[in-house]
Design a protein around this motif. Structure first.
Motif, short mmCIF file in Angstrom:
data_model
loop_
_atom_site.label_atom_id
_atom_site.label_comp_id
_atom_site.label_asym_id
_atom_site.label_seq_id
_atom_site.Cartn_x
_atom_site.Cartn_y
_atom_site.Cartn_z
N TYR A 13 0.83 -1.21 0.00
CA TYR A 13 0.00 0.00 0.00
C TYR A 13 0.87 1.26 0.00
O TYR A 13 0.64 2.20 -0.77
CB TYR A 13 -0.90 -0.03 1.23
CG TYR A 13 -1.74 1.20 1.45
CD1 TYR A 13 -2.77 1.53 0.57
CD2 TYR A 13 -1.53 2.01 2.56
CE1 TYR A 13 -3.56 2.66 0.80
CE2 TYR A 13 -2.31 3.13 2.79
CZ TYR A 13 -3.32 3.45 1.91
OH TYR A 13 -4.10 4.56 2.13
N GLN A 14 1.89 1.28 0.83
CA GLN A 14 2.78 2.44 0.89
C GLN A 14 3.55 2.62 -0.42
O GLN A 14 3.78 3.75 -0.86
CB GLN A 14 3.74 2.29 2.07
CG GLN A 14 3.06 2.41 3.42
CD GLN A 14 3.98 2.06 4.57
OE1 GLN A 14 4.77 1.10 4.48
NE2 GLN A 14 3.91 2.81 5.65
N ARG A 15 3.92 1.51 -1.04
CA ARG A 15 4.62 1.61 -2.33
C ARG A 15 3.73 2.25 -3.39
O ARG A 15 4.19 3.01 -4.24
CB ARG A 15 5.12 0.24 -2.78
CG ARG A 15 6.19 -0.35 -1.88
CD ARG A 15 6.97 -1.47 -2.55
NE ARG A 15 6.14 -2.58 -2.96
CZ ARG A 15 5.81 -3.61 -2.18
NH1 ARG A 15 6.23 -3.63 -0.91
NH2 ARG A 15 5.07 -4.60 -2.63
N LEU A 16 2.44 1.96 -3.32
CA LEU A 16 1.51 2.59 -4.26
C LEU A 16 1.41 4.10 -4.01
O LEU A 16 1.34 4.89 -4.96
CB LEU A 16 0.13 1.96 -4.15
CG LEU A 16 -0.02 0.56 -4.75
CD1 LEU A 16 -1.39 -0.02 -4.41
CD2 LEU A 16 0.17 0.59 -6.27
N LEU A 17 1.42 4.51 -2.75
CA LEU A 17 1.38 5.94 -2.44
C LEU A 17 2.65 6.64 -2.92
O LEU A 17 2.61 7.78 -3.40
CB LEU A 17 1.21 6.16 -0.94
CG LEU A 17 -0.15 5.77 -0.33
CD1 LEU A 17 -0.14 6.00 1.17
CD2 LEU A 17 -1.29 6.55 -0.98
#
Length: 541
Positions: free
Chosen positions: A232-236
């Motif tokens: 999820y953080q990588r997508l942000l």
């Protein structure tokens, strides 16, 4: 070669290969200029396009741009019309040769033309809390503000109403490590090495490691050793990069929402936090790269440990000691200033309608606790005030040019509406709205509509929307001829505000307001920025 497509390329370039494949699939021929085989070819590409990137594709004298723009024209059904009109004019590319060409494409550092302004001994009590804040946060007063301080109101408004408020909210939502990562990602996508350095160095060893890991995510889109950054953080982090280029799209937002649901995250809060940080760096990336100031030396050397080179920015011998003196006490506190700004606005909707002629959807969508400050920042810096050196109409036309160049249909339309609202001569303003982009890129001299100084300002706005942002002498010299140091800072600040909004709207797309839709229809104004960038395609039927 006036009837041929001209393409400046280099071997091993995937974007060049993509452009060639598109043309080949259409049965089109082109003349290839290898920029690695000829210094003149490389310089000519920069002279004609304003960009150091390849490919650069031309139909006659008409600049199509890179592979992505060629693909947009192709998939949008506009390529044939552009080629037919451009090649039918049978006009060769024209550029100087030899030393004259080399001189025209030289990247000019405006920091050598604009002296620093010392705000560290400012006698304005409203600035004193900022000195204490940066002494505690950075340990010095950053070079950005030594130039922004030429417009004292812009300096105060940006720091109080956005940098402190919005970045503070983003940090509160995302946490320090994600704030470092988001700041680096959006700055890296823009190519601003000054801001990349700051995002890496600001937190010492911790931020250096975060940024080193962020670089791995951006390079490989894979988990990082040690567990930092989940899916999820990588997508942000990817979202922050795409916001700089205005390539977010519904697919990425959908993936983020799906991952947030699976991970039990508050996606609306995280999107807000991300947009607050990237919008701040939207301003800073553009302002810093237009000025071209040096990077503070200790931080530059520290950031090199994370693989960040200074790029086109110079490096000072060390960090400044400009706050190593007794700072003034007394005057308002930081909270006093924030409360005062909120009070000056009152109701953001009423303020916006009075100042702008409407309450823009993006402004209504701004996080509620910060809405009044954002409205005041935008209204005061783009309006006509005693402290402003540019007319409000021109500033909104500059923002429109920047939005057109970056493909922000919504913002290009809204800025046209506000420019018309701000204009003293509204019938003439419609003609200026129609012509401003063509004037900015030199397709129209605009002699009957714009002064030479205004034409130079529009070109700066177009230049500010390029990625990476450089300042070739050919494109920046008219501004140097018509504006002094302080006025240049006003130009660059307007470009920064335009970029701030663009990154926010890239993450939070807006529906065009009914009054703007009616305004465009009543005046026959095109809203498709692809057609506006390529007027040879004609308006929509």
């Amino acid at each position: 070669m006036a009837d041929e497509i001209q393409m400046f390329t280099k071997p091993g370039c995937s974007h060049c290969a993509k452009a060639k494949a598109i043309l080949k699939a259409r049965g089109l021929r082109w003349h290839d200029h290898d920029v690695t085989a000829s210094a003149e070819a490389e310089a000519a590409a920069r002279y004609l396009s304003g960009s150091p990137l390849v490919p650069q594709i031309f139909a006659g004298r008409h600049l199509i741009g890179g592979a992505e723009e060629l693909e947009r024209l192709d998939t949008g059904g506009l390529l044939d019309r552009v080629l037919q009109s451009a090649l039918g004019a049978r006009a060769d590319l024209e550029y100087p040769h030899g030393a004259a060409l080399t001189d025209d494409v030289a990247d000019v550092s405006l920091a050598t033309r604009i002296p620093k302004s010392d705000g560290t001994h400012d006698d304005d009590p409203e600035t004193w809390p900022l000195l204490h804040f940066y002494k505690a946060f950075f340990g010095f007063w950053p070079n950005t503000f030594a130039y922004l301080h030429h417009w004292p109101e812009a300096y105060k408004l940006f720091v109080y109403c956005h940098n402190f408020s919005a970045v503070g909210l983003g940090r509160q939502i995302l946490g320090d490590e994600m704030m470092f990562a988001i700041a680096y990602s959006t700055s890296n996508a823009q190519g601003c090495s000054y801001c990349q350095t700051h995002s890496a160095a600001i937190g010492g060893r911790r931020s250096l490691q975060v940024v080193a890991d962020t670089r791995k995510v951006l390079d490989h889109d894979a988990p990082v050793a040690g567990g930092r950054f989940d899916a999820y953080q990588r997508l942000l982090i990817g979202l922050a990069a795409r916001a700089s280029r205005n390539t977010v799209g519904t697919e990425l937002i959908g993936k983020i929402r799906t991952q947030a649901t699976a991970a039990g995250r508050d996606v609306e809060a995280d999107l807000t936090g991300t947009s607050m940080v990237v919008s701040a760096f939207g301003f800073l990336n553009v302002f810093n790269d237009l000025v071209g100031m040096d990077i503070e030396g200790d931080w530059a050397r520290s950031a090199q440990q994370a693989g960040i080179a200074p790029g086109r920015h110079g490096v000072e011998t060390g960090n400044p000691d400009n706050l190593d003196h007794p700072l003034p006490d007394g005057g308002p506190s930081m909270q006093d200033m924030l409360t005062a700004y909120d009070a000056r606005v009152g109701d953001p909707a009423a303020y916006a309608r009075r100042e702008l002629g409407l309450y823009p959807a993006w402004m209504a969508d701004w996080p509620a606790p910060l809405g009044a400050r954002h409205a005041y920042l935008y209204g005061e810096l783009t309006g006509s005030r005693d402290h402003c050196m540019l007319e409000s109409e021109l500033k909104h036309l500059m923002a429109r040019v920047s939005a057109i160049a970056k493909g922000h249909d919504y913002l290009a339309a809204v800025e046209a509406f506000i420019a018309h609202h701000a204009a003293r001569d509204r019938p003439r303003a419609i003609r200026r709205i129609r012509a401003c982009y063509a004037v900015a890129i030199g397709l129209d001299d605009g002699a009957n509509l714009f002064t030479p100084a205004e034409r130079a300002a529009l070109t700066v706005a177009w230049l500010s929307a390029q990625i990476p942002l450089t300042t070739p002498r050919r494109f920046i010299l008219p501004a140097l001829d018509h504006y002094g140091p302080a006025a240049l800072i006003h130009l660059f600040t307007v470009c920064g505000i335009a970029s701030l909004l663009q990154r926010h709207v890239a993450i939070h797309p807006q529906i065009l307001e009914p009054e703007v839709t009616a305004f465009l229809a009543q005046n026959g104004l095109e809203r498709d920025t692809l057609r506006l960038r390529h007027p040879l395609a004609g308006s929509r039927p």
